[in-house]
Design an enzyme around this catalytic site. Structure first.
Site, PDB file in Angstrom:
ATOM      1  N   GLY A 165      -6.754 -70.328  69.841  1.00 29.61           N
ATOM      2  CA  GLY A 165      -5.904 -69.182  70.165  1.00 29.61           C
ATOM      3  C   GLY A 165      -4.659 -68.985  69.310  1.00 29.61           C
ATOM      4  O   GLY A 165      -4.067 -67.915  69.351  1.00 29.61           O
ATOM      5  N   LYS A 201     -14.442 -57.459  65.621  1.00 31.87           N
ATOM      6  CA  LYS A 201     -14.441 -56.560  66.774  1.00 31.87           C
ATOM      7  C   LYS A 201     -14.021 -57.389  67.979  1.00 31.87           C
ATOM      8  O   LYS A 201     -14.460 -58.531  68.133  1.00 31.87           O
ATOM      9  CB  LYS A 201     -15.856 -55.999  66.976  1.00 31.87           C
ATOM     10  CG  LYS A 201     -16.031 -55.130  68.205  1.00 31.87           C
ATOM     11  CD  LYS A 201     -15.535 -53.722  67.972  1.00 31.87           C
ATOM     12  CE  LYS A 201     -15.564 -52.903  69.269  1.00 31.87           C
ATOM     13  NZ  LYS A 201     -14.745 -51.673  69.149  1.00 31.87           N
ATOM     14  N   HIS A 208     -16.644 -67.727  78.193  1.00 36.12           N
ATOM     15  CA  HIS A 208     -16.660 -68.794  77.182  1.00 36.12           C
ATOM     16  C   HIS A 208     -17.755 -69.767  77.590  1.00 36.12           C
ATOM     17  O   HIS A 208     -17.625 -70.461  78.597  1.00 36.12           O
ATOM     18  CB  HIS A 208     -15.293 -69.484  77.139  1.00 36.12           C
ATOM     19  CG  HIS A 208     -15.250 -70.733  76.298  1.00 36.12           C
ATOM     20  ND1 HIS A 208     -14.235 -70.987  75.410  1.00 36.12           N
ATOM     21  CD2 HIS A 208     -16.085 -71.787  76.207  1.00 36.12           C
ATOM     22  CE1 HIS A 208     -14.464 -72.152  74.811  1.00 36.12           C
ATOM     23  NE2 HIS A 208     -15.574 -72.667  75.288  1.00 36.12           N
ATOM     24  N   GLU A 275     -19.274 -73.227  70.440  1.00 35.92           N
ATOM     25  CA  GLU A 275     -18.683 -72.309  71.420  1.00 35.92           C
ATOM     26  C   GLU A 275     -19.167 -70.892  71.157  1.00 35.92           C
ATOM     27  O   GLU A 275     -19.140 -70.428  70.017  1.00 35.92           O
ATOM     28  CB  GLU A 275     -17.155 -72.306  71.291  1.00 35.92           C
ATOM     29  CG  GLU A 275     -16.482 -73.627  71.590  1.00 35.92           C
ATOM     30  CD  GLU A 275     -14.957 -73.524  71.512  1.00 35.92           C
ATOM     31  OE1 GLU A 275     -14.310 -74.488  71.925  1.00 35.92           O
ATOM     32  OE2 GLU A 275     -14.418 -72.506  71.047  1.00 35.92           O
ATOM     33  N   GLU A 288     -16.667 -70.851  67.563  1.00 33.97           N
ATOM     34  CA  GLU A 288     -16.173 -72.020  66.833  1.00 33.97           C
ATOM     35  C   GLU A 288     -17.112 -73.180  67.075  1.00 33.97           C
ATOM     36  O   GLU A 288     -17.833 -73.198  68.057  1.00 33.97           O
ATOM     37  CB  GLU A 288     -14.787 -72.446  67.364  1.00 33.97           C
ATOM     38  CG  GLU A 288     -13.645 -71.551  66.955  1.00 33.97           C
ATOM     39  CD  GLU A 288     -12.311 -71.957  67.581  1.00 33.97           C
ATOM     40  OE1 GLU A 288     -12.153 -73.122  67.965  1.00 33.97           O
ATOM     41  OE2 GLU A 288     -11.441 -71.077  67.671  1.00 33.97           O
ATOM     42  N   ARG A 292     -16.392 -82.977  67.763  1.00 34.32           N
ATOM     43  CA  ARG A 292     -15.917 -84.169  68.466  1.00 34.32           C
ATOM     44  C   ARG A 292     -16.566 -84.237  69.854  1.00 34.32           C
ATOM     45  O   ARG A 292     -17.210 -83.286  70.275  1.00 34.32           O
ATOM     46  CB  ARG A 292     -14.405 -84.068  68.655  1.00 34.32           C
ATOM     47  CG  ARG A 292     -14.026 -82.811  69.461  1.00 34.32           C
ATOM     48  CD  ARG A 292     -12.626 -82.797  69.993  1.00 34.32           C
ATOM     49  NE  ARG A 292     -12.469 -81.748  70.977  1.00 34.32           N
ATOM     50  CZ  ARG A 292     -12.187 -80.472  70.719  1.00 34.32           C
ATOM     51  NH1 ARG A 292     -12.042 -80.067  69.467  1.00 34.32           N
ATOM     52  NH2 ARG A 292     -12.083 -79.591  71.689  1.00 34.32           N
TER      53      ARG A 292
HETATM   54  C1  MV4 Z   1     -12.314 -63.646  70.598  1.00 38.40           C
HETATM   55  C2  MV4 Z   1     -12.158 -62.932  71.806  1.00 38.40           C
HETATM   56  C3  MV4 Z   1     -12.678 -61.668  71.865  1.00 38.40           C
HETATM   57  N1  MV4 Z   1     -13.278 -61.124  70.791  1.00 38.40           N
HETATM   58  N2  MV4 Z   1     -12.925 -63.069  69.566  1.00 38.40           N
HETATM   59  C4  MV4 Z   1      -9.802 -67.520  71.956  1.00 38.40           C
HETATM   60  C5  MV4 Z   1      -9.589 -68.813  71.259  1.00 38.40           C
HETATM   61  C6  MV4 Z   1     -10.405 -68.772  70.021  1.00 38.40           C
HETATM   62  N3  MV4 Z   1     -11.360 -69.818  70.065  1.00 38.40           N
HETATM   63  C7  MV4 Z   1     -11.055 -67.440  69.992  1.00 38.40           C
HETATM   64  N4  MV4 Z   1     -10.707 -66.744  71.210  1.00 38.40           N
HETATM   65  C8  MV4 Z   1     -11.166 -65.491  71.468  1.00 38.40           C
HETATM   66  N5  MV4 Z   1     -11.846 -64.888  70.452  1.00 38.40           N
HETATM   67  C9  MV4 Z   1     -13.403 -61.822  69.663  1.00 38.40           C
HETATM   68  N6  MV4 Z   1     -13.986 -61.259  68.618  1.00 38.40           N
HETATM   69  C10 MV4 Z   1     -11.484 -63.548  72.856  1.00 38.40           C
HETATM   70  C11 MV4 Z   1     -10.974 -64.826  72.693  1.00 38.40           C
HETATM   71  C12 MV4 Z   1     -10.272 -65.353  73.826  1.00 38.40           C
HETATM   72  C13 MV4 Z   1     -10.791 -66.357  74.627  1.00 38.40           C
HETATM   73  C14 MV4 Z   1     -12.003 -66.958  74.329  1.00 38.40           C
HETATM   74  C15 MV4 Z   1     -12.502 -67.956  75.117  1.00 38.40           C
HETATM   75  C16 MV4 Z   1     -11.793 -68.374  76.214  1.00 38.40           C
HETATM   76  C17 MV4 Z   1     -10.589 -67.823  76.532  1.00 38.40           C
HETATM   77  C18 MV4 Z   1     -10.066 -66.810  75.738  1.00 38.40           C
HETATM   78  C19 MV4 Z   1      -8.835 -66.255  76.070  1.00 38.40           C
HETATM   79  C20 MV4 Z   1      -8.335 -65.261  75.281  1.00 38.40           C
HETATM   80  C21 MV4 Z   1      -9.047 -64.819  74.156  1.00 38.40           C
END
Ligand code: MV4
Length: 447
Positions: A165, A201, A208, A275, A288, A292
């Site tokens: 994040g 986008k 998640h 993920e 991602e 680990r």
């Molecule tokens: C995103 C998304 C929506 N759309 N990518 C959060 C941490 C990082 N690993 C990527 N994240 C996100 N990527 C796109 N294209 C929303 C998030 C995200 C999120 C993802 C998983 C769990 C919680 C989250 C909280 C806010 C944003």
């Protein structure tokens, strides 16, 4: 097989690794900082070496001191646990240089997945679904604006050096773009010393969902199904469960296949997690890869009856994996018990545990390093226990979890237990229909 493993970590994960080493007949070396002299990992390991003062960068992050501890104790392998040095390509490389087996992937693989653009590009080439967006780095704000118009708002800017994040900004329209761009650049430059950004986008209200994989040194990878980690607050997971209430066997097979395909494409060795974001239509996209063992690994262990730490050690020693995939034969959920005050913005609450009772009974597992009289140091992560409940249905697991939470007594400090009790009673949570935004509107008062 290894004769002696040094555990380059502390807390519950150090204990977790020591337990499996004992079962495998492998000797263990604990390392510890001055703040952790009275820790259980020090007591339970066969040997222990103090490697420095409390601050992480002088102890658990200090590579020369850890290598020195491995050399003087004659350890033939190092298990990094999670956090600390577990995803530092440089540490994996230095272990190799010193002839000590790093229990985890090669420096090249850690580096490949640590750079988010390279990771995404690699997965895309392996035909793992990715989110539409920029082809690599955005060179200028003008390029970003042009592409956002093409893709359509909302879009998200992400730091290529990021993860979890940091350095991320959602942009809902053209007028917000410049500020979001500058903020994301500043934040990623300060956090990672790299201000490279890419665009995707924005997937609204996703879940998640991650797939556990395990690869051996012969290029074979298997998966162990999914974990749903949608219950998070500010990118900190609080509850994880498996199987996911929204994953059908068909989707599980598809996501599992994609994860194995992605990991095999890079000859991935060891335990890893891919993920995904899953949107409301059930479409999934690579987000991602974590190279680990993860905090939440026990829920997978409980539903598949597969010791992930044991398998990590075996594949690191050159043994092949079985070659089949693993599916949940029951339900499991984990609540992270943190020394934090949930009714006060989850403010850390270190200090002495004056009285303790750990729950037990059928279907309960507690992974923790705390004891009555233990002093939680303020220097490290605030997670002090993982309460894991398992059973025959999601409903049974929630009832059992609530029972165990009520049985848990931790006096002297504030913990996240009252939040978890409220969550187990929450209609939205119990319905299984929630997204990663769920806790944004949760009422954290009256806990
Ligand atoms: C995103 C998304 C929506 N759309 N990518 C959060 C941490 C990082 N690993 C990527 N994240 C996100 N990527 C796109 N294209 C929303 C998030 C995200 C999120 C993802 C998983 C769990 C919680 C989250 C909280 C806010 C944003």
């Amino acid at each position: 097989m290894f004769k002696k493993i040094l555990i380059a970590n502390r807390g519950e994960i150090a204990l977790r690794i020591i337990r499996t080493c004992r079962e495998l007949g492998i000797k263990t070396v604990a390392i510890y900082s001055k703040a952790d002299a009275d820790s259980l990992h020090v007591r339970f390991a066969d040997e222990a070496v103090c490697i420095g003062p409390a601050p992480s960068r002088e102890s658990y992050l200090n590579i020369p001191r850890i290598i020195a501890a491995a050399e003087i104790t004659n350890a033939d392998a190092i298990h990094p646990g999670y956090g600390f040095l577990s995803e530092r390509a440089e540490f994996s490389a230095i272990c190799k240089e010193y002839g000590i087996k790093f229990i985890g992937p090669s420096p090249e693989m850690i580096g490949l997945m640590g750079d988010k653009i390279t990771a995404k590009d690699t997965m895309k080439k392996a035909k793992v679904p990715t989110i539409p967006g920029s082809e690599g780095l955005l060179e200028s704000i003008e390029e970003g604006l042009g592409l956002a118009k093409e893709i359509g708002y909302p879009v998200i800017l992400k730091a290529t050096a990021g993860g979890g994040g940091k350095g991320m900004r959602v942009v809902t329209n053209e007028t917000e773009f410049e500020k979001a761009w500058n903020d994301a650049k500043m934040e990623s430059s300060a956090a990672f010393g790299n201000d490279g950004l890419y665009m995707e986008k924005f997937v609204e209200e996703p879940r998640h969902i991650e797939i556990q994989v395990m690869g051996d040194q012969f290029g074979k990878v298997c998966h162990l199904s999914e974990r749903d980690c949608s219950i998070q607050r500010r990118h900190q997971k609080l509850v994880e469960e498996t199987p996911s209430p929204v994953v059908s066997q068909e989707l599980r097979d598809k996501m599992g296949k994609a994860a194995v395909q992605g990991a095999e494409a890079i000859n991935y060795e060891g335990a890893g997690t891919i993920e995904f974001l899953v949107d409301k239509h059930g479409h999934f996209y690579f987000m991602e890869m974590n190279t680990r063992i993860q905090v939440e690994h026990p829920i997978t262990e409980e539903v598949t009856d597969f010791d992930l730490i044991k398998e990590q050690i075996k594949v690191a020693a050159g043994m092949p994996i079985s070659g089949r995939n693993y599916y949940p034969s029951r339900y499991a959920m984990e609540c992270r018990i943190n020394a934090e005050d949930p009714s006060n913005g989850f403010r850390p609450s270190p200090g002495k545990i004056t009285n303790l009772h750990i729950p037990g009974g059928h279907g309960i597992r507690v992974d923790s390093h705390i004891y009555s009289g233990y002093v939680i140091p303020p220097n490290y992560d605030s997670m002090i226990a993982k309460l894991i409940a398992f059973g025959q249905s999601r409903e049974e697991v929630i009832v059992r979890m609530k029972r165990a939470l009520q049985e848990f007594v931790i006096e002297g400090i504030k913990t996240t237990i009252p939040f978890h009790i409220k969550l187990m009673d929450d209609k939205g949570f119990r319905s299984g229909k929630f997204t990663t935004k769920y806790l944004e509107t949760f009422d954290f008062s009256n806990l």
